[in-house]
Design a protein around this motif. Structure first.
Motif, PDB file in Angstrom:
ATOM      1  N   ALA A   1      -2.945  10.517 -14.362  1.00 33.61           N
ATOM      2  CA  ALA A   1      -4.089  11.564 -14.143  1.00 33.61           C
ATOM      3  C   ALA A   1      -4.829  11.848 -15.370  1.00 33.61           C
ATOM      4  O   ALA A   1      -5.950  12.035 -15.544  1.00 33.61           O
ATOM      5  CB  ALA A   1      -3.458  13.036 -13.382  1.00 33.61           C
ATOM      6  N   LEU A   2      -4.160  12.118 -16.376  1.00 37.07           N
ATOM      7  CA  LEU A   2      -4.820  12.578 -17.798  1.00 37.07           C
ATOM      8  C   LEU A   2      -5.602  11.422 -18.304  1.00 37.07           C
ATOM      9  O   LEU A   2      -6.571  11.773 -18.915  1.00 37.07           O
ATOM     10  CB  LEU A   2      -3.722  12.942 -18.642  1.00 37.07           C
ATOM     11  N   ARG A   3      -5.067  10.143 -18.170  1.00 40.14           N
ATOM     12  CA  ARG A   3      -6.049   8.943 -18.706  1.00 40.14           C
ATOM     13  C   ARG A   3      -6.986   8.495 -17.589  1.00 40.14           C
ATOM     14  O   ARG A   3      -7.804   7.562 -17.888  1.00 40.14           O
ATOM     15  CB  ARG A   3      -5.182   7.903 -18.867  1.00 40.14           C
TER      16      ARG A   3
ATOM     17  N   VAL B   1      -2.558  11.387  -0.807  1.00 39.77           N
ATOM     18  CA  VAL B   1      -4.011  11.911  -1.019  1.00 39.77           C
ATOM     19  C   VAL B   1      -4.412  11.601  -2.246  1.00 39.77           C
ATOM     20  O   VAL B   1      -5.488  11.104  -2.612  1.00 39.77           O
ATOM     21  CB  VAL B   1      -4.149  13.212  -0.406  1.00 39.77           C
ATOM     22  N   VAL B   2      -3.562  11.651  -3.299  1.00 36.04           N
ATOM     23  CA  VAL B   2      -3.730  11.773  -4.928  1.00 36.04           C
ATOM     24  C   VAL B   2      -3.977  10.365  -5.230  1.00 36.04           C
ATOM     25  O   VAL B   2      -4.927  10.094  -5.930  1.00 36.04           O
ATOM     26  CB  VAL B   2      -2.849  12.750  -5.733  1.00 36.04           C
ATOM     27  N   LEU B   3      -3.059   9.586  -4.849  1.00 37.18           N
ATOM     28  CA  LEU B   3      -2.885   8.276  -5.621  1.00 37.18           C
ATOM     29  C   LEU B   3      -4.278   7.511  -5.462  1.00 37.18           C
ATOM     30  O   LEU B   3      -4.764   6.901  -6.347  1.00 37.18           O
ATOM     31  CB  LEU B   3      -1.802   7.307  -4.962  1.00 37.18           C
TER      32      LEU B   3
ATOM     33  N   THR C   1      -4.917   3.751 -11.227  1.00 38.72           N
ATOM     34  CA  THR C   1      -3.566   3.636 -11.520  1.00 38.72           C
ATOM     35  C   THR C   1      -3.377   2.165 -11.565  1.00 38.72           C
ATOM     36  O   THR C   1      -3.897   1.288 -10.972  1.00 38.72           O
ATOM     37  CB  THR C   1      -2.726   4.206 -10.653  1.00 38.72           C
ATOM     38  N   ARG C   2      -2.276   1.901 -12.215  1.00 41.25           N
ATOM     39  CA  ARG C   2      -1.663   0.551 -12.413  1.00 41.25           C
ATOM     40  C   ARG C   2      -0.817   0.085 -11.421  1.00 41.25           C
ATOM     41  O   ARG C   2      -0.145   1.100 -10.868  1.00 41.25           O
ATOM     42  CB  ARG C   2      -1.105   0.034 -13.672  1.00 41.25           C
TER      43      ARG C   2
ATOM     44  N   SER D   1       0.950  -1.203   0.103  1.00 43.09           N
ATOM     45  CA  SER D   1      -0.029  -0.095  -0.243  1.00 43.09           C
ATOM     46  C   SER D   1       0.903   1.047  -0.138  1.00 43.09           C
ATOM     47  O   SER D   1       1.098   1.875   1.065  1.00 43.09           O
ATOM     48  CB  SER D   1      -0.740   0.219   1.338  1.00 43.09           C
ATOM     49  N   TRP D   2       1.234   1.872  -1.133  1.00 43.63           N
ATOM     50  CA  TRP D   2       1.978   2.847  -1.245  1.00 43.63           C
ATOM     51  C   TRP D   2       1.441   4.086  -0.667  1.00 43.63           C
ATOM     52  O   TRP D   2       2.197   4.782   0.098  1.00 43.63           O
ATOM     53  CB  TRP D   2       2.261   3.284  -2.611  1.00 43.63           C
ATOM     54  N   PRO D   3       0.289   4.230  -0.625  1.00 41.17           N
ATOM     55  CA  PRO D   3      -0.251   5.626   0.185  1.00 41.17           C
ATOM     56  C   PRO D   3       0.140   5.380   1.854  1.00 41.17           C
ATOM     57  O   PRO D   3       0.267   6.271   2.435  1.00 41.17           O
ATOM     58  CB  PRO D   3      -1.946   5.528   0.089  1.00 41.17           C
TER      59      PRO D   3
END
Length: 317
Positions: A142-144, A67-69, A74-75, A12-14
């Motif tokens: 983010a764009l995808r 917070v963002v992830l 995301t993969r 869990s990277w967050p």
């Protein structure tokens, strides 16, 4: 019957980033306390304020990415790249700056010895380059991501401002100075000394704010830029977790305010003018940007206080 082996749980990277940010927050407090108790300069090339400042940037960055992830689709590979590069940059830079400060030697623009050169060019600059690659991966994600337009704009805007701040940092490294006097790349290839600006070039240093430099001050736009995720992406994510329907307007207002203010400061710096030479029109624009940004932030705060959905799992983002 053969029971299939359980698949290992993904890291869990967050959670890792929350923990790393907490460590850096403690490091910041420790250096601030040490500076108060031990004394020493607050400004200048050798000060315990420098590791405190880098720790502050690091813990805010780690928590912003944490917070963002979860708000983006995301993969696993993307999360690994983003998380690892943020850790390398935040922890690595703070460790290097702290090591040099406690040695009593400049951490920036110092290529006096082979060790100083490795720490400056291979360590600090190297982790920054790796971090930029990680932020590029986050920008693509983010764009995808199938998120709302407001969320995509806030996250992409925050990353864009952050990358602009990193580019300013690269200019500072290439000229061996946070005071721009022309000649990008002029500092490459020189060794054997501390190559940073002298006190006369920097002018009065008010805990990092330098209004009367003998040239354009790049430190302030660099500082604003590296906090781009906190300034723009985090409010967009928080706003996306509320019941407010009109989210695009406040996010666009905040993004526009930060981008315009950064552009004004950079244009002024690259004209090689100090901050105390900002004219009335530029100051008026900066004041308008500050008011607009705070207005967008106030809208976000009200939405969080009044309209936040209980038990929101962000599945609607």
């Amino acid at each position: 019957m053969t029971v299939p082996a359980a698949r290992p749980r993904e890291l869990s990277w967050p959670r890792v980033l929350w923990g790393a940010g907490a460590v850096l927050l403690v490091a910041m407090v420790v250096h601030v306390v040490a500076l108060v108790l031990l004394g020493g300069p607050v400004g200048g090339p050798v000060s315990l304020r420098k590791p405190a400042t880098f720790a502050e940037t690091g813990w805010l960055l780690c928590w912003s990415v944490a917070v963002v992830l979860p708000a983006l689709r995301t993969r696993a590979r993307q999360r690994r790249v983003v998380g690892a590069t943020v850790l390398a940059f935040a922890l690595g830079e703070t460790a290097i700056i702290g090591f040099q400060a406690w040695r009593g030697v400049p951490s920036h623009y110092n290529v006096t010895t082979p060790l100083d050169t490795v720490l400056m060019r291979g360590g600090a600059a190297g982790t920054a380059a790796v971090f930029v690659a990680g932020m590029a991966v986050l920008l693509v994600a983010a764009l995808r991501s199938p998120a709302t337009p407001a969320l995509r704009l806030g996250v992409a805007g925050g990353i864009g401002v952050l990358l602009a701040g990193c580019a300013v940092g690269m200019v500072m490294i290439s000229t061996n100075s946070g005071v721009y006097r022309g000649g990008i790349g002029s500092g490459f290839g020189r060794t054997g000394a501390y190559l940073g600006p002298d006190a006369a070039t920097v002018g009065p240093d008010l805990a990092g704010f330098r209004p009367a430099t003998a040239g354009g001050d790049l430190v302030l736009p660099h500082a604003i830029g590296v906090h781009g995720l906190l300034l723009l992406a985090v409010p967009a994510v928080l706003l996306a977790g509320t019941a407010r329907r009109d989210r695009l307007a406040p996010v666009a207002t905040m993004v526009g305010a930060v981008v315009v203010a950064l552009a004004v400061l950079l244009a002024h710096a690259f004209r090689m003018l100090p901050l105390d030479a900002l004219g009335a029109p530029a100051l008026a624009v900066l004041a308008a940007c500050a008011v607009a940004y705070l207005g967008g932030l106030a809208v976000t705060g009200r939405a969080l206080l009044r309209d936040r959905r209980p038990g929101d799992d962000r599945s609607h983002i």
